[in-house]
Design a protein around this motif. Structure first.
Motif, PDB file in Angstrom:
ATOM      1  N   UNK A 142      -2.989   7.976   6.343  1.00 66.63           N
ATOM      2  CA  UNK A 142      -3.471   8.625   7.560  1.00 66.63           C
ATOM      3  C   UNK A 142      -3.838  10.084   7.306  1.00 66.63           C
ATOM      4  N   UNK A 143      -3.051  10.767   6.486  1.00 65.46           N
ATOM      5  CA  UNK A 143      -3.350  12.161   6.146  1.00 65.46           C
ATOM      6  C   UNK A 143      -4.735  12.264   5.518  1.00 65.46           C
ATOM      7  N   UNK A 144      -5.005  11.442   4.512  1.00 66.89           N
ATOM      8  CA  UNK A 144      -6.306  11.508   3.837  1.00 66.89           C
ATOM      9  C   UNK A 144      -7.436  11.062   4.756  1.00 66.89           C
ATOM     10  N   UNK A 145      -7.199  10.033   5.567  1.00 61.34           N
ATOM     11  CA  UNK A 145      -8.241   9.597   6.498  1.00 61.34           C
ATOM     12  C   UNK A 145      -8.605  10.714   7.473  1.00 61.34           C
ATOM     13  N   UNK A 146      -7.603  11.354   8.058  1.00 61.15           N
ATOM     14  CA  UNK A 146      -7.864  12.450   8.994  1.00 61.15           C
ATOM     15  C   UNK A 146      -8.522  13.636   8.297  1.00 61.15           C
ATOM     16  N   UNK A 147      -8.071  13.949   7.097  1.00 55.19           N
ATOM     17  CA  UNK A 147      -8.660  15.059   6.341  1.00 55.19           C
ATOM     18  C   UNK A 147     -10.129  14.787   6.055  1.00 55.19           C
ATOM     19  N   UNK A 186       0.848  -1.193   0.000  1.00 56.71           N
ATOM     20  CA  UNK A 186       0.000   0.000   0.000  1.00 56.71           C
ATOM     21  C   UNK A 186       0.882   1.241   0.000  1.00 56.71           C
ATOM     22  N   UNK A 187       0.255   2.395  -0.131  1.00 54.11           N
ATOM     23  CA  UNK A 187       0.981   3.650   0.029  1.00 54.11           C
ATOM     24  C   UNK A 187       1.497   3.749   1.463  1.00 54.11           C
ATOM     25  N   UNK A 188       2.386   4.677   1.709  1.00 55.11           N
ATOM     26  CA  UNK A 188       2.894   4.903   3.052  1.00 55.11           C
ATOM     27  C   UNK A 188       1.736   5.197   4.003  1.00 55.11           C
ATOM     28  N   UNK A 189       1.848   4.683   5.226  1.00 54.74           N
ATOM     29  CA  UNK A 189       0.766   4.917   6.193  1.00 54.74           C
ATOM     30  C   UNK A 189       0.616   6.401   6.510  1.00 54.74           C
ATOM     31  N   UNK A 190       1.672   7.202   6.331  1.00 52.38           N
ATOM     32  CA  UNK A 190       1.578   8.644   6.553  1.00 52.38           C
ATOM     33  C   UNK A 190       0.587   9.272   5.572  1.00 52.38           C
TER      34      UNK A 190
END
Length: 173
Positions: free
Chosen positions: A76-81, A69-73
């Motif tokens: 996580x950025x898109x999930x939080x956004x 997958x893409x980096x968890x960073x």
């Protein structure tokens, strides 16, 4: 950008989006979050959503996201956004309305509410309480669904909040 090339997107995990699901979500994301100004997105939404669905299904920590997958960073950025700007809630609403339009009115006229108390963890100790009816120390979740079973509202709170009071707060949302 959501690509539906089968060679580019083999289903690696059961939680991955199929081509049909991707085709349903593409116009919803384009409508709710259009990129009109600024730098265009460099990551594929399908890959971000696949990672979020994987995390949701397996319950693994962010840092344990598999390397394919893409980096968890980034994920996580898109999930939080999307959580902060209520994008995921809007996508859920759009999907529910689309499903309901097939057989019924787009907005539900009736709903069903239920709650469940679950034991808390060390991390949830700040927002936990004791549910005297179920003898559980932890958290409680209230879920409201329409008569077709489509999700309308989820609210998680301390288990010591009385169901009548919590139901009022959930229904007003």
């Amino acid at each position: 950008m959501m690509t539906s090339d089968p060679e580019k997107w083999p289903l690696r995990y059961p939680s991955d989006l199929s081509d049909e699901e991707c085709e349903v979500l593409r116009p919803i994301f384009d409508e709710l979050e259009p990129y009109k100004t600024g730098r265009p997105r460099t990551y594929d939404l399908r890959e971000i959503l696949n990672a979020i669905f994987y995390l949701n299904k397996t319950g693994c920590p962010w840092r344990y996201l598999p390397k394919d997958f893409l980096s968890y960073h980034i994920v996580n950025y898109y999930y939080n956004k999307w959580t902060d700007n209520l994008m995921l809630e809007q996508v859920n609403t759009a999907l529910r309305q689309r499903l309901r339009k097939k057989d019924r009115a787009p907005h539900p006229t009736g709903a069903i509410i239920d709650s469940q108390s679950v034991k808390g963890t060390q991390e949830s100790s700040e927002e936990s309480g004791f549910d005297g009816g179920k003898l559980v120390k932890g958290r409680k979740r209230h879920i409201v669904v329409d008569t077709m079973g489509c999700l309308i509202v989820v609210w998680v709170h301390a288990a010591n909040i009385f169901d009548g009071k919590a139901a009022y707060q959930v229904i007003t949302k």
